[in-house]
Design a protein around this motif. Structure first.
Motif, PDB file in Angstrom:
ATOM      1  N   ALA A 133     -46.435  26.103 -15.194  1.00  0.00           N
ATOM      2  CA  ALA A 133     -44.986  26.300 -15.144  1.00  0.00           C
ATOM      3  C   ALA A 133     -44.584  27.542 -14.355  1.00  0.00           C
ATOM      4  CB  ALA A 133     -44.420  26.382 -16.562  1.00  0.00           C
ATOM      5  N   VAL A 134     -45.505  28.489 -14.175  1.00  0.00           N
ATOM      6  CA  VAL A 134     -45.205  29.693 -13.399  1.00  0.00           C
ATOM      7  C   VAL A 134     -46.057  29.763 -12.130  1.00  0.00           C
ATOM      8  CG1 VAL A 134     -44.353  31.031 -15.358  1.00  0.00           C
ATOM      9  CG2 VAL A 134     -46.794  31.117 -14.761  1.00  0.00           C
ATOM     10  N   ASP A 135     -46.476  28.585 -11.639  1.00  0.00           N
ATOM     11  CA  ASP A 135     -47.292  28.500 -10.429  1.00  0.00           C
ATOM     12  C   ASP A 135     -48.686  29.097 -10.639  1.00  0.00           C
ATOM     13  OD1 ASP A 135     -47.832  27.752  -7.780  1.00  0.00           O
ATOM     14  OD2 ASP A 135     -47.204  29.713  -7.004  1.00  0.00           O
ATOM     15  N   GLY A 136     -49.205  28.926 -11.842  1.00  0.00           N
ATOM     16  CA  GLY A 136     -50.550  29.404 -12.150  1.00  0.00           C
ATOM     17  C   GLY A 136     -51.546  28.254 -12.180  1.00  0.00           C
ATOM     18  N   LEU A 137     -52.794  28.618 -12.327  1.00  0.00           N
ATOM     19  CA  LEU A 137     -53.888  27.644 -12.410  1.00  0.00           C
ATOM     20  C   LEU A 137     -54.709  27.922 -13.657  1.00  0.00           C
ATOM     21  CD1 LEU A 137     -55.149  27.819  -8.721  1.00  0.00           C
ATOM     22  CD2 LEU A 137     -53.732  26.019  -9.732  1.00  0.00           C
ATOM     23  N   PHE A 138     -55.364  26.889 -14.161  1.00  0.00           N
ATOM     24  CA  PHE A 138     -56.202  27.005 -15.354  1.00  0.00           C
ATOM     25  C   PHE A 138     -57.402  26.086 -15.145  1.00  0.00           C
ATOM     26  CE2 PHE A 138     -57.284  26.020 -19.810  1.00  0.00           C
ATOM     27  CZ  PHE A 138     -57.273  27.293 -20.355  1.00  0.00           C
TER      28      PHE A 138
ATOM     29  N   ALA B 205     -58.171  31.644 -15.407  1.00  0.00           N
ATOM     30  CA  ALA B 205     -56.720  31.495 -15.317  1.00  0.00           C
ATOM     31  C   ALA B 205     -56.242  32.354 -14.158  1.00  0.00           C
ATOM     32  CB  ALA B 205     -56.059  31.932 -16.616  1.00  0.00           C
ATOM     33  N   GLU B 206     -55.309  31.813 -13.421  1.00  0.00           N
ATOM     34  CA  GLU B 206     -54.774  32.522 -12.269  1.00  0.00           C
ATOM     35  C   GLU B 206     -53.257  32.476 -12.355  1.00  0.00           C
ATOM     36  OE1 GLU B 206     -54.743  31.543  -7.589  1.00  0.00           O
ATOM     37  OE2 GLU B 206     -56.718  31.438  -8.547  1.00  0.00           O
ATOM     38  N   LEU B 207     -52.643  33.641 -12.232  1.00  0.00           N
ATOM     39  CA  LEU B 207     -51.192  33.768 -12.297  1.00  0.00           C
ATOM     40  C   LEU B 207     -50.676  34.421 -11.028  1.00  0.00           C
ATOM     41  CD1 LEU B 207     -51.034  35.144 -15.927  1.00  0.00           C
ATOM     42  CD2 LEU B 207     -49.958  33.026 -15.163  1.00  0.00           C
ATOM     43  N   PRO B 208     -49.436  34.130 -10.653  1.00  0.00           N
ATOM     44  CA  PRO B 208     -48.882  34.851  -9.508  1.00  0.00           C
ATOM     45  C   PRO B 208     -48.673  36.310  -9.872  1.00  0.00           C
ATOM     46  CG  PRO B 208     -47.177  33.557 -10.583  1.00  0.00           C
ATOM     47  CD  PRO B 208     -48.480  33.211 -11.259  1.00  0.00           C
ATOM     48  N   TRP B 209     -48.982  37.209  -8.946  1.00  0.00           N
ATOM     49  CA  TRP B 209     -48.713  38.621  -9.191  1.00  0.00           C
ATOM     50  C   TRP B 209     -47.242  38.872  -8.891  1.00  0.00           C
ATOM     51  CZ3 TRP B 209     -51.375  42.586 -11.261  1.00  0.00           C
ATOM     52  CH2 TRP B 209     -50.754  43.837 -11.192  1.00  0.00           C
ATOM     53  N   ARG B 210     -46.581  39.489  -9.815  1.00  0.00           N
ATOM     54  CA  ARG B 210     -45.216  39.943  -9.597  1.00  0.00           C
ATOM     55  C   ARG B 210     -45.193  41.417  -9.966  1.00  0.00           C
ATOM     56  NH1 ARG B 210     -43.375  34.671 -12.215  1.00  0.00           N
ATOM     57  NH2 ARG B 210     -43.275  33.297 -10.417  1.00  0.00           N
TER      58      ARG B 210
END
Length: 142
Positions: free
Chosen positions: A104-109, A123-128
């Motif tokens: 939902a936040v453009d992440g990967l799992f 898990a990969e999340l966008p850096w903000r």
């Protein structure tokens, strides 16, 4: 709602606190030179928290690891254990829910957990970047 230790001291302290409650020893390594946005930091915290609960409940592991680092515009998290493996996205609502939240936040799992182990979940999340509102603790949802 962020736990106070996450709000006050960041991911390293907050994840170390979660790891101390795991039923197996957990080595936590957080390699970040700055804090991400509060929303991303919160998602990272709750992802690791749920994964370590799974280690405690299901893995039969003797030890686990948590690694967090930034690569370019992504926040990466890897949680691993030396347990029995067999973790799957379709094995129940927990892992699927984590994957959906990250998506939902453009992440990967990604789950790598062959029968017999070990398990490695990435898990990969966008850096903000953290804003002044994040630093002051006035971000929406707090």
């Amino acid at each position: 709602i962020h736990p106070a230790v996450l709000t006050d001291r960041g991911l390293d302290a907050a994840l170390s606190s979660v790891a101390s409650r795991c039923t197996v020893p957990v080595k936590v390594t957080v390699d970040l030179t700055e804090r991400p946005a509060a929303a991303i930091e919160g998602i990272a915290y709750f992802t690791v928290s749920e994964l370590l609960q799974n280690v405690s409940k299901h893995s039969r592991a003797k030890s686990a690891t948590v690694e967090v680092w930034r690569s370019s515009d992504r926040l990466l998290i890897q949680v691993g254990d030396d347990g029995r493996g067999g973790a799957r996205l379709d094995g129940g609502t927990g892992m699927k829910g984590l994957a959906d939240r990250l998506a939902a936040v453009d992440g990967l799992f990604v789950v790598d957990s062959p029968e017999g182990g070990p398990t490695a979940i990435t898990a990969e999340l966008p850096w903000r970047d953290r804003t002044a509102a994040d630093a002051a603790g006035t971000s929406p949802g707090r």
